[in-house]
Design a protein around this motif. Structure first.
Motif, PDB file in Angstrom:
ATOM      1  N   ILE A 130       0.958  -1.232  -0.005  1.00 58.44           N
ATOM      2  CA  ILE A 130      -0.056   0.083   0.133  1.00 58.44           C
ATOM      3  C   ILE A 130       0.974   1.244  -0.190  1.00 58.44           C
ATOM      4  CG2 ILE A 130      -1.608   1.064   1.427  1.00 58.44           C
ATOM      5  CD1 ILE A 130      -2.732  -1.328   2.543  1.00 58.44           C
ATOM      6  N   THR A 131       0.585   2.197  -0.861  1.00 56.99           N
ATOM      7  CA  THR A 131       1.326   3.309  -0.917  1.00 56.99           C
ATOM      8  C   THR A 131       0.574   4.593  -1.350  1.00 56.99           C
ATOM      9  OG1 THR A 131       3.591   4.131  -2.079  1.00 56.99           O
ATOM     10  CG2 THR A 131       1.725   3.272  -3.538  1.00 56.99           C
ATOM     11  N   LYS A 132       0.922   5.741  -1.226  1.00 54.97           N
ATOM     12  CA  LYS A 132       0.527   6.900  -1.307  1.00 54.97           C
ATOM     13  C   LYS A 132       0.890   7.236  -2.862  1.00 54.97           C
ATOM     14  CE  LYS A 132       0.311   8.716   3.226  1.00 54.97           C
ATOM     15  NZ  LYS A 132       0.615   9.674   4.276  1.00 54.97           N
ATOM     16  N   ARG A 133      -0.025   8.076  -3.469  1.00 58.02           N
ATOM     17  CA  ARG A 133       0.080   8.540  -4.926  1.00 58.02           C
ATOM     18  C   ARG A 133       1.579   9.316  -4.935  1.00 58.02           C
ATOM     19  NH1 ARG A 133      -2.280  13.129  -6.974  1.00 58.02           N
ATOM     20  NH2 ARG A 133      -3.250  13.434  -5.138  1.00 58.02           N
ATOM     21  N   GLY A 134       2.241   9.154  -5.720  1.00 60.46           N
ATOM     22  CA  GLY A 134       3.470   9.903  -6.146  1.00 60.46           C
ATOM     23  C   GLY A 134       4.908   9.222  -5.637  1.00 60.46           C
ATOM     24  N   GLN A 135       4.619   8.096  -4.670  1.00 66.55           N
ATOM     25  CA  GLN A 135       5.713   7.382  -4.173  1.00 66.55           C
ATOM     26  C   GLN A 135       6.291   6.272  -5.202  1.00 66.55           C
ATOM     27  OE1 GLN A 135       7.115   7.744  -0.928  1.00 66.55           O
ATOM     28  NE2 GLN A 135       5.846   9.692  -1.269  1.00 66.55           N
ATOM     29  N   ASN A 136       7.570   5.852  -5.127  1.00 66.37           N
ATOM     30  CA  ASN A 136       8.025   4.793  -5.773  1.00 66.37           C
ATOM     31  C   ASN A 136       7.971   3.589  -5.229  1.00 66.37           C
ATOM     32  OD1 ASN A 136       8.953   7.036  -7.434  1.00 66.37           O
ATOM     33  ND2 ASN A 136      11.055   6.982  -6.584  1.00 66.37           N
ATOM     34  N   VAL A 137       7.637   2.489  -5.793  1.00 71.02           N
ATOM     35  CA  VAL A 137       7.363   1.205  -5.228  1.00 71.02           C
ATOM     36  C   VAL A 137       8.362   0.145  -6.369  1.00 71.02           C
ATOM     37  CG1 VAL A 137       5.226   1.345  -4.315  1.00 71.02           C
ATOM     38  CG2 VAL A 137       5.528   0.475  -6.739  1.00 71.02           C
ATOM     39  N   THR A 138       8.866  -0.848  -5.521  1.00 71.04           N
ATOM     40  CA  THR A 138       9.765  -2.000  -6.350  1.00 71.04           C
ATOM     41  C   THR A 138       9.079  -3.446  -5.833  1.00 71.04           C
ATOM     42  OG1 THR A 138      11.635  -0.396  -6.346  1.00 71.04           O
ATOM     43  CG2 THR A 138      11.927  -3.002  -6.749  1.00 71.04           C
ATOM     44  N   PHE A 139       9.097  -4.297  -6.880  1.00 67.49           N
ATOM     45  CA  PHE A 139       8.675  -5.464  -6.506  1.00 67.49           C
ATOM     46  C   PHE A 139       9.823  -6.235  -6.921  1.00 67.49           C
ATOM     47  CE2 PHE A 139       4.864  -3.447  -5.843  1.00 67.49           C
ATOM     48  CZ  PHE A 139       4.064  -3.195  -6.977  1.00 67.49           C
ATOM     49  N   ARG A 140       9.815  -7.566  -6.505  1.00 71.31           N
ATOM     50  CA  ARG A 140      10.760  -8.721  -6.586  1.00 71.31           C
ATOM     51  C   ARG A 140      10.092  -9.947  -6.945  1.00 71.31           C
ATOM     52  NH1 ARG A 140      16.291 -10.241  -4.460  1.00 71.31           N
ATOM     53  NH2 ARG A 140      16.439 -12.492  -4.981  1.00 71.31           N
ATOM     54  N   CYS A 141      10.872 -10.585  -8.162  1.00 70.82           N
ATOM     55  CA  CYS A 141      10.260 -11.844  -8.624  1.00 70.82           C
ATOM     56  C   CYS A 141      11.423 -12.847  -8.468  1.00 70.82           C
ATOM     57  CB  CYS A 141       9.709 -11.982  -9.950  1.00 70.82           C
ATOM     58  SG  CYS A 141       9.322 -13.554 -10.615  1.00 70.82           S
ATOM     59  N   ASP A 142      11.220 -14.078  -8.015  1.00 74.48           N
ATOM     60  CA  ASP A 142      12.475 -15.156  -8.071  1.00 74.48           C
ATOM     61  C   ASP A 142      11.702 -16.103  -8.983  1.00 74.48           C
ATOM     62  OD1 ASP A 142      13.127 -13.840  -5.219  1.00 74.48           O
ATOM     63  OD2 ASP A 142      14.908 -14.817  -6.426  1.00 74.48           O
ATOM     64  N   PRO A 143      11.922 -16.533 -10.146  1.00 75.88           N
ATOM     65  CA  PRO A 143      11.606 -17.581 -10.989  1.00 75.88           C
ATOM     66  C   PRO A 143      11.990 -18.914 -10.525  1.00 75.88           C
ATOM     67  CG  PRO A 143      13.600 -16.457 -12.059  1.00 75.88           C
ATOM     68  CD  PRO A 143      13.488 -15.820 -10.651  1.00 75.88           C
ATOM     69  N   ILE A 144      11.283 -19.975 -10.994  1.00 76.36           N
ATOM     70  CA  ILE A 144      11.977 -21.279 -11.031  1.00 76.36           C
ATOM     71  C   ILE A 144      13.563 -21.350 -11.455  1.00 76.36           C
ATOM     72  CG2 ILE A 144      11.535 -23.687 -11.648  1.00 76.36           C
ATOM     73  CD1 ILE A 144       8.608 -23.096 -11.865  1.00 76.36           C
ATOM     74  N   SER A 145      14.517 -21.771 -10.642  1.00 71.69           N
ATOM     75  CA  SER A 145      15.738 -21.887 -10.833  1.00 71.69           C
ATOM     76  C   SER A 145      16.120 -22.146 -12.241  1.00 71.69           C
ATOM     77  CB  SER A 145      16.341 -22.421  -9.776  1.00 71.69           C
ATOM     78  OG  SER A 145      16.166 -23.967 -10.178  1.00 71.69           O
ATOM     79  N   GLU A 146      15.776 -23.042 -12.930  1.00 67.80           N
ATOM     80  CA  GLU A 146      16.484 -23.415 -14.218  1.00 67.80           C
ATOM     81  C   GLU A 146      15.512 -22.573 -15.158  1.00 67.80           C
ATOM     82  OE1 GLU A 146      14.823 -25.515 -12.246  1.00 67.80           O
ATOM     83  OE2 GLU A 146      13.556 -26.558 -13.498  1.00 67.80           O
ATOM     84  N   HIS A 147      14.449 -21.720 -15.141  1.00 68.49           N
ATOM     85  CA  HIS A 147      13.784 -21.237 -16.164  1.00 68.49           C
ATOM     86  C   HIS A 147      14.471 -19.981 -16.611  1.00 68.49           C
ATOM     87  CE1 HIS A 147       9.806 -22.938 -15.054  1.00 68.49           C
ATOM     88  NE2 HIS A 147      10.513 -23.925 -15.596  1.00 68.49           N
ATOM     89  N   ASN A 148      14.806 -19.830 -17.903  1.00 63.98           N
ATOM     90  CA  ASN A 148      15.424 -18.677 -18.681  1.00 63.98           C
ATOM     91  C   ASN A 148      14.650 -17.585 -19.160  1.00 63.98           C
ATOM     92  OD1 ASN A 148      14.509 -20.306 -20.749  1.00 63.98           O
ATOM     93  ND2 ASN A 148      16.029 -19.925 -21.988  1.00 63.98           N
ATOM     94  N   ARG A 149      13.445 -17.745 -18.982  1.00 64.94           N
ATOM     95  CA  ARG A 149      12.216 -16.766 -19.411  1.00 64.94           C
ATOM     96  C   ARG A 149      11.400 -16.318 -18.318  1.00 64.94           C
ATOM     97  NH1 ARG A 149       9.331 -19.839 -24.668  1.00 64.94           N
ATOM     98  NH2 ARG A 149      11.268 -19.769 -26.184  1.00 64.94           N
ATOM     99  N   LEU A 150      11.389 -14.963 -18.186  1.00 63.83           N
ATOM    100  CA  LEU A 150      10.666 -14.238 -17.183  1.00 63.83           C
ATOM    101  C   LEU A 150       9.599 -13.315 -17.756  1.00 63.83           C
ATOM    102  CD1 LEU A 150      11.846 -13.311 -13.788  1.00 63.83           C
ATOM    103  CD2 LEU A 150      10.563 -11.827 -14.807  1.00 63.83           C
ATOM    104  N   TYR A 151       8.426 -13.429 -17.304  1.00 62.86           N
ATOM    105  CA  TYR A 151       7.508 -12.346 -17.831  1.00 62.86           C
ATOM    106  C   TYR A 151       6.838 -11.647 -16.585  1.00 62.86           C
ATOM    107  CZ  TYR A 151       7.658 -15.851 -21.900  1.00 62.86           C
ATOM    108  OH  TYR A 151       7.743 -16.395 -22.815  1.00 62.86           O
ATOM    109  N   TRP A 152       6.461 -10.535 -16.837  1.00 61.28           N
ATOM    110  CA  TRP A 152       5.548  -9.552 -16.063  1.00 61.28           C
ATOM    111  C   TRP A 152       4.347  -9.365 -16.607  1.00 61.28           C
ATOM    112  CZ3 TRP A 152       6.639  -8.738 -10.955  1.00 61.28           C
ATOM    113  CH2 TRP A 152       7.762  -8.719 -10.523  1.00 61.28           C
ATOM    114  N   TYR A 153       3.391  -9.606 -15.380  1.00 56.87           N
ATOM    115  CA  TYR A 153       1.702  -9.357 -16.193  1.00 56.87           C
ATOM    116  C   TYR A 153       1.233  -8.538 -15.130  1.00 56.87           C
ATOM    117  CZ  TYR A 153       2.090 -13.208 -19.580  1.00 56.87           C
ATOM    118  OH  TYR A 153       2.386 -14.092 -20.559  1.00 56.87           O
TER     119      TYR A 153
END
Lengths: 115, 114
Positions: A12-35
């Protein structure tokens, strides 16, 4: 390895703030997507990495959005100067392969609420 | 570009069969997928079908593909209350470099009642 993980699960953040999300894929997977998924809709493609190279960005990804996958393993999605319209579930998926079937395995998502 | 459409809601009685339908527009989509999403959760891959197949069966799930009409269906036999969820159809039009982003429908909410 138990699957794709995402952190945080909720933000939850206030308008105007920056946010960062992290994703750790399955270890041997070479392709990664964001939706991105908004209420009552299916996921919409944002961007794709093959190893560390970002090969496609959707026009949904405005200049305020940036994604990285520096060592071809985990990825981060940053949103600068958040707006209320950025409120959504951000989903990460990974897959293995160079062509053909592209079974994508999804993480639990990060739900972003911009106040 | 690819467009995927699904009916939004289906209600069935426990023990009956459920049939969820989907249409897509891009004939280059070589693989078509079905995902399940439970409340507050990510997407679970249920099954997929390659475009040169007409049918694929996997335990209680049967996928039918009519490539001419670009119509895909998912049949769930002996539907249980645990099957209540949103089901997404996804197509994978071939992109540059041979990778396939997924294009999703809006999802069909399946409600199973006693």
């Amino acid at each position: 390895d138990t699957g794709v993980s995402q952190d945080p699960r909720h933000k939850i953040t206030k308008r105007g703030q920056n946010v960062t999300f992290r994703c750790d894929p399955i270890s041997e997977h070479n392709r990664l997507y964001w939706y991105r998924q908004t209420l009552g809709q299916g996921p919409e493609f944002l961007t794709y990495f093959q190893n560390e190279a970002q090969l496609e960005k959707s026009r949904l990804l405005s200049d305020r959005f940036s994604a990285e996958r520096p060592k071809g393993s985990f990825s981060t999605l940053e949103i600068q100067r958040t707006e209320q319209g950025d409120s959504a579930m951000y989903l990460c998926a990974s897959s293995f392969g160079t062509s053909g079937n592209n079974e994508q395995f999804f993480g639990p998502g990060t739900r972003l609420t911009v106040l | 570009g690819e467009d995927v459409e699904q009916s939004l809601f289906l209600s069935v009685r426990e023990g009956d069969s459920s049939v969820i339908n989907c249409t897509y527009t891009d004939s280059s989509s070589t693989y078509l997928y079905w995902y399940k999403q439970e409340p507050g959760a990510g997407l679970q891959l249920l099954t997929y079908i390659f475009s040169n197949m007409d049918m694929k069966q996997d335990q209680r799930l049967t996928v039918l593909l009519n490539k001419k009409d670009k119509h895909l269906s998912l049949r769930i036999a002996d539907t249980q209350t645990g099957d209540s969820a949103i089901y997404f159809c996804a197509a994978s039009p071939v992109g540059d470099g041979g990778y396939n982003k997924l294009i999703f429908g809006a999802g069909t909410r399946l409600a199973v009642h006693p």
